[in-house]
Scaffold this active site. Structure first.
Site, short mmCIF file in Angstrom:
data_model
loop_
_atom_site.label_atom_id
_atom_site.label_comp_id
_atom_site.label_asym_id
_atom_site.label_seq_id
_atom_site.Cartn_x
_atom_site.Cartn_y
_atom_site.Cartn_z
N PHE A 166 -26.05 31.80 73.84
CA PHE A 166 -27.01 31.13 72.96
C PHE A 166 -26.89 32.02 71.53
O PHE A 166 -26.48 33.19 71.60
CB PHE A 166 -28.35 31.41 73.39
N GLU A 167 -26.87 31.18 70.43
CA GLU A 167 -26.40 31.94 69.14
C GLU A 167 -27.07 33.13 68.73
O GLU A 167 -26.26 33.91 68.05
CB GLU A 167 -26.57 30.54 68.08
#
Lengths: 257, 331
Positions: free
Chosen positions: A50-51
């Site tokens: 996830f960023e």
């Protein structure tokens, strides 16, 4: 074929695109469900990232934000956004899922503004977020989106995230890493890819009971059609069972039955 | 071949010598920096300052500082709209509500939206009004601008953003690599005047621990000229010294330490409490009409003296306990 709704079909189709031992940066919602389903079926060795910095979580339930604590629940690492993006930039990340208010014939995505004039937008949208970075740096972009003429436009109002820009060679000429770009677009009607020579969007498979005319009628540009046009294999009982019972038991994404 | 340049405005000076000069004046003593949020905001944030908010929009955010900025009616601030969601929505309360103009320039990577929760109607009104200048970026390029600043260099190269309208409306520039000849994008260092970061633990000097993802806060804390830290828990210096590996932000970056338990509410605080989705939904609903928005702001921001009072209005300790159970999946 077992009955399922459009969202379930899209998630099952997207999940099959992810192979075992690949790395994928996902967002919340349907992409996350697709990645979870892939992990529970053909790709147990798929690593989710996830960023905001979450890597390899054992997702207990759907995250609400790509930065919330679910994204690193019992994870392998809770790191920084810089680290996740730089892992993409080094070439380690195979897939990312993106979406947008508009997508065009070259797979360019718009999540910045709707209107003719940037200075006076009809609607101001959030902007790139991490989409431009992920779409530039991951090897293959997967797009999950509803299919209608409002979204599928000849030219997006604003190129937030690069598809093939204005055609073959344009990404490389701009300096984007070689061998990257949009891979598949999964909609409620079809699976679309990109023609190798022209880089234009091309219908590859029609979902069960969907006609080519219906896809064309919902697309605002001229679509290429693959010579090997096929029908999307319907979700299996097993896929649907896992999706409904283990991936999204609350029905947040697939709806409550 | 002429190299492309973005046409967006550059809101801050990337000159690292100017930044060095300013950092050189920073107090480096292990002074007791505890103070109230109201004092920290009054003393450390000036009208016109450029602000960076830590965390990820609705996760580990310094809500108390953001509320206080709005309450004190700061004017003409710049903002790094880096993964900003609820924090951006709250800061926008100082625009188009008859209280002047809190924000006047924004570097936008992600603004207006609250991810899957939808767009903030008021933030949309503000950004579509044209009263706030805007420059486009991406989450990584803004994070990289902080990283450049944290390194004390004026720019860093990146391989994203090129070829797009996002680039054209940014202040980035195409450059050629002096070693390989490859085309890269250079992004300028971003030294915010002030940053507000919420952490799990801090000592009185500002040595901080963060659990979970750091997003870009390692860099933001080092890039900013002034840093206001709010913490869930104030700990003794000895606790920090027991495990120095856990220190994410050192005291010499920090100017104020404010103990604010529950300080990321209504956002998520990893391992402590989950986001209050009902409250966030109600906030978005209230924004639909300017009238109901004003009532909401009066009730939750302007007619309360402090963040503690706001928390009380939202259900206080009991609500936080429920959100703790949600966070720990104990429901």
């Amino acid at each position: 074929m077992p009955s399922c709704n459009a969202q379930e079909l899209m998630i099952c189709v997207a999940a099959r695109l992810l192979e075992d031992n690949a790395m994928v940066v996902v967002g919340t919602g349907a992409p996350c469900a697709a990645a979870m389903l892939a992990q529970m079926t053909a790709a147990p060795g798929l690593t989710l990232m996830f960023e905001a910095g979450g890597v390899g979580p054992r997702l207990p339930r759907m995250p609400i934000s790509v930065g919330d604590s679910r994204t690193f629940y019992q994870g392998l690492m809770a790191t920084s956004m810089n680290d996740v993006m730089e892992t993409c930039q080094r070439g380690l990340v195979d897939y990312t899922f993106l979406g947008g208010a508009q997508i065009d014939v070259y797979g360019n995505l718009n999540s910045t503004m709707i209107g003719e004039d940037y200075q006076q937008p009809r609607v101001r949208l959030p902007g790139s977020g991490g989409a431009n970075d992920l779409g530039s740096l991951c090897r293959r972009i997967l797009v999950l989106t509803p299919h209608d003429r409002r979204r599928f436009v000849e030219r997006v109002d604003f190129v937030t995230t690069p598809g093939y820009l204005h055609g073959p060679g344009a990404r490389e000429a701009a300096g984007l890493p070689r061998g990257t770009g949009p891979h598949k677009v999964v909609t409620n009607l079809a699976v679309l890819g990109f023609d190798q020579d022209s880089k234009r969007m091309c219908v590859e498979a029609l979902h069960p009971e969907v006609s080519l005319e219906e896809v064309r009628a919902n697309t605002g540009f001229e679509l290429l059609v693959s010579p090997e046009l096929s029908e999307t294999p319907a979700p299996s009982d097993e896929e649907l069972q896992i999706l409904r019972e283990r991936v999204d038991p609350q029905g947040y994404i697939i709806g409550r039955s | 071949m002429a190299l492309n340049s973005g046409s967006g405005p550059l809101f801050s000076n990337p000159d690292c010598d100017v930044a060095r000069e300013r950092f050189g004046h920073k107090s480096k003593g292990m002074a007791d920096k505890r103070r109230s949020v109201a004092d920290a905001v009054r003393e450390l944030i000036d009208d016109g300052d450029y602000l960076a908010t830590g965390g990820f929009g609705g996760n580990r955010i310094a809500t108390a500082v953001i509320h206080e900025i709005v309450r004190q009616k700061k004017q003409g601030l710049g903002l790094a709209g880096h993964t900003t969601t609820h924090d951006f929505q709250v800061l926008c309360s100082g625009n188009l509500t008859g209280r002047g103009q809190l924000l006047n320039r924004v570097d936008a990577a992600y603004i207006i939206g609250l991810e899957a929760r939808g767009l903030s109607p008021h933030a949309r009104r503000v950004m579509e009004s044209g009263e706030v200048k805007i420059c486009e970026w991406t989450n990584y390029t803004l994070a990289l601008r902080f990283q450049a600043a944290s390194m004390g260099v004026p720019f860093l190269p990146v391989r994203s953003v090129a070829g797009t309208d996002t680039f054209q409306h940014s202040a980035a520039r195409a450059v050629e690599c002096p070693f390989t000849g490859q085309l890269l994008t250079a992004v300028p260092a971003l030294f915010p005047d002030v940053a507000a970061i919420h952490v799990h633990q801090a000592d009185r000097y500002g040595n901080c621990r963060i659990r979970g993802t750091s997003v870009s806060d390692w860099f933001v804390a080092r890039a900013a000229h002034k840093v206001i830290v709010t913490c869930e828990e104030l700990v003794e210096e000895d606790v920090i010294r027991e495990d120095p590996t856990s220190t994410v932000i050192p005291f010499y970056c920090v100017d104020a330490v404010c103990e604010v338990p529950g300080g990321s509410y209504p956002g998520n605080m990893p391992y402590a409490y989950f986001s209050d989705e009902e409250h966030l939904r109600a906030w978005l609903d209230a924004e639909r009409e300017p009238g109901s928005h004003e009532e909401w702001l009066s009730r939750y921001l302007f007619e309360v003296d402090s963040f503690d009072e706001y928390l009380e209005k939202c259900g206080g300790r009991k609500r936080l306990q429920e959100l703790r159970q949600e966070e720990l999946l104990d429901v």
